[in-house]
Design an enzyme around this catalytic site. Structure first.
Site, PDB file in Angstrom:
ATOM      1  N   THR A  11       0.810  -1.219   0.000  1.00 61.67           N
ATOM      2  CA  THR A  11       0.000   0.000   0.000  1.00 61.67           C
ATOM      3  C   THR A  11       0.843   1.268   0.000  1.00 61.67           C
ATOM      4  OG1 THR A  11      -0.159   0.008   2.418  1.00 61.67           O
ATOM      5  CG2 THR A  11      -1.918  -1.127   1.200  1.00 61.67           C
ATOM      6  N   GLY A  12       2.150   1.136   0.148  1.00 66.52           N
ATOM      7  CA  GLY A  12       3.016   2.306   0.168  1.00 66.52           C
ATOM      8  C   GLY A  12       3.342   2.814  -1.224  1.00 66.52           C
ATOM      9  N   ASP A  57       2.082  -9.445   8.931  1.00 71.23           N
ATOM     10  CA  ASP A  57       2.832  -8.440   9.680  1.00 71.23           C
ATOM     11  C   ASP A  57       4.265  -8.930   9.838  1.00 71.23           C
ATOM     12  OD1 ASP A  57       3.890  -6.762  11.801  1.00 71.23           O
ATOM     13  OD2 ASP A  57       1.814  -6.214  12.238  1.00 71.23           O
ATOM     14  N   LEU A  58       5.219  -8.055   9.575  1.00 73.24           N
ATOM     15  CA  LEU A  58       6.625  -8.443   9.698  1.00 73.24           C
ATOM     16  C   LEU A  58       7.043  -8.748  11.130  1.00 73.24           C
ATOM     17  CD1 LEU A  58       8.529  -6.080   7.209  1.00 73.24           C
ATOM     18  CD2 LEU A  58       7.781  -8.435   6.873  1.00 73.24           C
ATOM     19  N   ALA A  81       8.461  -1.602   5.897  1.00 68.20           N
ATOM     20  CA  ALA A  81       9.430  -1.172   6.910  1.00 68.20           C
ATOM     21  C   ALA A  81       8.827  -0.033   7.716  1.00 68.20           C
ATOM     22  CB  ALA A  81      10.734  -0.694   6.255  1.00 68.20           C
ATOM     23  N   SER A 124      18.751   0.551   1.636  1.00 68.41           N
ATOM     24  CA  SER A 124      18.609   2.006   1.601  1.00 68.41           C
ATOM     25  C   SER A 124      19.956   2.704   1.605  1.00 68.41           C
ATOM     26  CB  SER A 124      17.805   2.458   2.825  1.00 68.41           C
ATOM     27  OG  SER A 124      17.862   3.855   2.983  1.00 68.41           O
ATOM     28  N   GLU A 126      20.498   5.168   3.283  1.00 65.48           N
ATOM     29  CA  GLU A 126      20.720   5.583   4.674  1.00 65.48           C
ATOM     30  C   GLU A 126      21.712   4.667   5.376  1.00 65.48           C
ATOM     31  OE1 GLU A 126      19.653   8.171   6.586  1.00 65.48           O
ATOM     32  OE2 GLU A 126      18.656   9.135   4.893  1.00 65.48           O
ATOM     33  N   TYR A 148      17.057   3.688  11.940  1.00 60.54           N
ATOM     34  CA  TYR A 148      16.553   3.154  10.678  1.00 60.54           C
ATOM     35  C   TYR A 148      17.697   2.624   9.828  1.00 60.54           C
ATOM     36  CZ  TYR A 148      14.843   3.176   5.859  1.00 60.54           C
ATOM     37  OH  TYR A 148      14.554   2.831   4.557  1.00 60.54           O
ATOM     38  N   ARG A 183       4.307   9.783  -2.160  1.00 57.80           N
ATOM     39  CA  ARG A 183       5.178   9.822  -0.991  1.00 57.80           C
ATOM     40  C   ARG A 183       4.376  10.302   0.212  1.00 57.80           C
ATOM     41  NH1 ARG A 183       9.630   7.284   0.874  1.00 57.80           N
ATOM     42  NH2 ARG A 183      11.554   8.400   0.421  1.00 57.80           N
TER      43      ARG A 183
END
Length: 326
Positions: A11-12, A57-58, A81, A124, A126, A148, A183
């Protein structure tokens, strides 16, 4: 015979674009969604009737096992995530559970119930964090600067470990920032495009932000879901950076967003608040996607100014406002 893909985080932003991309290629698509009283399916409006949705669910191994066992996917894309960096500082344990250990749980579910499936792990930029060189590529050392980023590093190495230990086709896509009108509003690019649209519509006067000097390599999300797919079509599992090779500051994004809306003197509409600064900042991320170009034939199609235009015009349209004459 068509292939079946299981997408976590469907859904993201990325999940919805990937679902559309795969459906266009003839895939059967199953999305995993956390059980909520009212799940937000707005990003899937164009394809909701063409995909199957399962609860999962993760943080729950049983639900992951059941989903993988039932679907028997050919490809698994782990895009779910806790992905907002600021939240990872206030909820570090949750971030570790979902973003880090959640990946491990999914890998274990695939190993047990669909070991033939090819797995894409959404890593990522990041993870690079405090960089000592640029641009960053697949060989650049990691120095994450947020919970994160730390959780993503854990998930990255868990993916490689399962590949090496169990001969699974498990690959990491190290994607730099990629944005779109889908986003979330908590991310700075969308916060800017939405804020500019509100100012243009007269429903807001100012936009409050933190550090304007951070530089990021910003691309367009639909370009990057193609790279996800290409990563799993490669002859062998591997790691691939996805990036434009250009870095721009938040200030540059602001300037271009206000220009697209036809509003001069953006400084008159922006307030700075140190509460929006991170405890440990990532100052400059710029990626080198030469490996993806060489081995997968992938290059980003959308450059910085076009990305900003797409986002601002979408938010202006959402508010029924036309860009003013500059």
């Amino acid at each position: 015979m068509s292939r079946t893909a299981l997408i976590t985080g469907v859904t993201g932003q990325d999940g919805s674009y990937l679902a559309e991309f795969l459906l266009d290629k003839g895939y059967g698509v199953v999305g995993l969604v956390r059980r909520l009283s009212t799940p937000n399916m707005s990003n899937l409006a164009n394809v909701r009737e063409r995909i199957e949705i399962l609860d999962g669910d993760l943080t729950d191994q049983v639900s992951l096992n059941e989903a993988v066992r039932r679907v028997q996917p050919d490809e698994v894309y782990n895009l779910a995530a806790q992905s907002f960096v600021a939240t990872s500082f206030s909820q570090p344990v949750l971030t570790g559970e979902v973003t880090g250990l959640g990946t491990l749980r999914l890998l274990d579910a695939v190993k047990a119930h669909a070991p033939q499936a090819r797995i894409y792990q959404a890593s990522s930029s990041e993870m690079f964090g405090h960089v000592d060189r640029e641009p960053q590529d697949e060989l650049t050392p990691f120095h994450p600067r947020s919970p994160y980023g730390v959780a993503k590093v854990y998930a990255y190495w868990a993916t490689i470990n399962y590949r090496e230990a169990y001969s699974m086709f498990a690959s990491n896509g190290i994607l730099f920032n990629h944005e779109s009108p889908r986003r979330g509003l908590e991310f700075v690019t969308r916060k800017i495009s939405d804020g500019v649209a509100r100012i243009s519509a007269g429903t807001a006067k100012t936009l409050t932000l933190g550090n304007l000097d951070s530089k990021r390599d910003w691309g367009y999300a639909p370009d990057y879901v193609e790279l996800m797919w290409k990563t799993l079509q490669h002859s062998q599992p591997d790691e691939f950076v996805g990036a434009t090779g250009e870095a721009h500051t938040v200030r540059e994004f602001l300037e271009e967003a206000f220009r697209v809306a036809g509003i001069s003197k953006w400084e008159d509409h922006v307030e700075l608040d140190p509460r929006f600064n991170r405890p440990s900042e990532v100052h400059n991320l710029r990626g080198n996607a030469a490996k993806a170009d060489r081995l997968l034939g992938w290059r980003p199609k959308t450059r910085f100014k076009e990305l900003v235009r797409i986002m601002v015009e979408a938010d202006l349209q959402r508010m029924s406002v036309s860009p003013r004459a500059a």
